[in-house]
Design a protein around this motif. Structure first.
Motif, PDB file in Angstrom:
ATOM      1  N   UNK A  14       0.836  -1.204   0.000  1.00  0.00           N
ATOM      2  CA  UNK A  14       0.000   0.000   0.000  1.00  0.00           C
ATOM      3  C   UNK A  14       0.876   1.262   0.000  1.00  0.00           C
ATOM      4  N   UNK A  15       0.336   2.324  -0.568  1.00  0.00           N
ATOM      5  CA  UNK A  15       0.987   3.632  -0.536  1.00  0.00           C
ATOM      6  C   UNK A  15       0.357   4.434   0.595  1.00  0.00           C
ATOM      7  N   UNK A  16       1.183   5.020   1.434  1.00  0.00           N
ATOM      8  CA  UNK A  16       0.683   5.787   2.578  1.00  0.00           C
ATOM      9  C   UNK A  16       1.166   7.220   2.497  1.00  0.00           C
ATOM     10  N   UNK A  17       0.222   8.155   2.562  1.00  0.00           N
ATOM     11  CA  UNK A  17       0.539   9.579   2.674  1.00  0.00           C
ATOM     12  C   UNK A  17       0.296   9.959   4.127  1.00  0.00           C
ATOM     13  N   UNK A  18       1.331  10.421   4.792  1.00  0.00           N
ATOM     14  CA  UNK A  18       1.299  10.630   6.236  1.00  0.00           C
ATOM     15  C   UNK A  18       1.652  12.069   6.575  1.00  0.00           C
ATOM     16  N   UNK A  19       0.943  12.650   7.531  1.00  0.00           N
ATOM     17  CA  UNK A  19       1.421  13.882   8.164  1.00  0.00           C
ATOM     18  C   UNK A  19       1.679  13.568   9.633  1.00  0.00           C
ATOM     19  N   UNK A  20       2.675  14.229  10.205  1.00  0.00           N
ATOM     20  CA  UNK A  20       3.010  13.956  11.594  1.00  0.00           C
ATOM     21  C   UNK A  20       3.672  15.164  12.231  1.00  0.00           C
ATOM     22  N   UNK A  21       3.598  15.235  13.557  1.00  0.00           N
ATOM     23  CA  UNK A  21       4.302  16.249  14.332  1.00  0.00           C
ATOM     24  C   UNK A  21       5.569  15.671  14.962  1.00  0.00           C
ATOM     25  N   UNK A  22       5.820  14.384  14.764  1.00  0.00           N
ATOM     26  CA  UNK A  22       6.925  13.732  15.456  1.00  0.00           C
ATOM     27  C   UNK A  22       8.071  13.447  14.492  1.00  0.00           C
ATOM     28  N   UNK A  23       9.213  14.072  14.763  1.00  0.00           N
ATOM     29  CA  UNK A  23      10.369  13.910  13.894  1.00  0.00           C
ATOM     30  C   UNK A  23      10.872  12.472  13.856  1.00  0.00           C
ATOM     31  N   UNK A  24      10.914  11.830  15.017  1.00  0.00           N
ATOM     32  CA  UNK A  24      11.384  10.441  15.063  1.00  0.00           C
ATOM     33  C   UNK A  24      10.483   9.555  14.211  1.00  0.00           C
ATOM     34  N   UNK A  25       9.192   9.810  14.266  1.00  0.00           N
ATOM     35  CA  UNK A  25       8.228   9.046  13.478  1.00  0.00           C
ATOM     36  C   UNK A  25       8.506   9.194  11.978  1.00  0.00           C
ATOM     37  N   UNK A  26       8.678  10.431  11.539  1.00  0.00           N
ATOM     38  CA  UNK A  26       8.952  10.677  10.125  1.00  0.00           C
ATOM     39  C   UNK A  26      10.255  10.026   9.691  1.00  0.00           C
ATOM     40  N   UNK A  27      11.267  10.119  10.558  1.00  0.00           N
ATOM     41  CA  UNK A  27      12.574   9.579  10.203  1.00  0.00           C
ATOM     42  C   UNK A  27      12.560   8.059  10.111  1.00  0.00           C
TER      43      UNK A  27
END
Length: 309
Positions: free
Chosen positions: A180-193
């Motif tokens: 699956x392709x996931x488009x994500x927004x987040x406030x957490x840098x560790x999560x994005x990394x």
């Protein structure tokens, strides 16, 4: 071929240019993360892509499909995580999933989705009795119920404790395993990394940089921060600082009492030389660490803003 192409998206609210010419493409199977400070335009961008908000200008394409001509088909092909307030509190987990399944021409079984979001044991529990993390997992399950090609998750871990956040991460990585392709927004840098194949940093309605987390960090600087503290006190730190300044890979140094910080383009080689020096001088090093740059450093460098949850 990209599964999603966004070209020159624009959206204004009165005199405020919330989105000002954003363009990017997302490849099949990617976890593509949009991050930015509050008011950067990331949520507005997502809402336009999801068909919830009409753009003032620009083009959004899902392969060969666009909202103007193929809106109903796109709705069947994408999954959007509802806000927790959109869940039906007086229905059970299973009933919520089965209800949302009726909105689509094709769906996964509620049983399969409950297993994927680890809520099988809670299948008969009413939504109002679920924890915050369980509600968020159910919201992701509702976005998955139609077996979409692309899933949109808008800050799915905000407000959750670390364990609940990791549970969400596991689900997102499971979706990637399924292709699956996931488009994500987040406030957490560790999560994005940790999760993202690519990260798009948005500020003031525009993309300021877009690349893989590793490439963004490497592009920022080749320097690494090295810290040493000495049992032999300030004098040992001062002498070692003078020696460090003679090493070609050391860019700069800072010293405070018995602690020494230096920035090196080749930290391992720098430490090898420094340890030779401290051994010869009989200086005892109490602690040592090499600080790697992070996505948070990238964010601050490109936006000039500290990241706040």
């Amino acid at each position: 071929m990209p599964v999603l192409e966004v070209n020159q998206l624009r959206k204004s609210f009165g005199d405020v240019h919330a989105v000002n010419g954003i363009s990017f493409a997302v490849e099949p199977g990617e976890i593509f993360t949009i991050i930015g400070p509050n008011g950067a335009g990331k949520t507005t961008t997502l809402e336009m892509i999801e068909g919830l908000l009409p753009p003032d200008a620009g083009d959004i394409r899902f392969g060969s499909l666009n909202w103007a001509k193929n809106g109903e088909q796109i709705k069947q092909d994408i999954g959007v995580q509802p806000q927790s307030s959109a869940l039906f509190d007086l229905l059970t987990v299973e009933e919520n999933l089965k209800l949302f399944a009726t909105f689509y021409s094709h769906s996964r079984s509620a049983e399969e989705v409950m297993d994927m979001i680890n809520l099988t044991d809670q299948r008969s529990r009413h939504v109002k009795k679920l924890s915050g993390g369980q509600k968020q997992r159910l919201a992701i399950g509702l976005a998955m119920i139609n077996d979409p090609k692309i899933i949109f998750l808008d800050e799915p871990t905000t407000g959750l404790d670390p364990q609940a956040r990791r549970n969400i991460w596991d689900i997102i990585l499971k979706l990637k395993e399924l292709g699956k392709t996931t488009i994500l927004t987040t406030h957490y840098m560790e999560e994005a990394e940790k999760l993202s194949d690519r990260v798009c940093i948005v500020d003031q309605g525009q993309i300021v940089t877009l690349d893989t987390p590793a490439a963004l960090i490497e592009r920022l600087t080749m320097e690494r921060e090295v810290r040493l503290s000495f049992l032999d006190g300030e004098a040992a730190a001062a002498e070692t600082e003078q020696a460090a300044r003679q090493i070609s890979s050391v860019v700069r140094t800072e010293r405070e009492d018995a602690s020494l910080k230096l920035w090196s383009t080749k930290p391992e080689e720098t430490l090898y030389e420094l340890f030779g020096y401290t051994k010869d001088r009989g200086f005892r090093v109490e602690q040592i660490s090499i600080r790697e740059m992070s996505l948070e450093d990238v964010f601050i460098a490109f936006t000039g803003k500290e990241w706040r949850d």
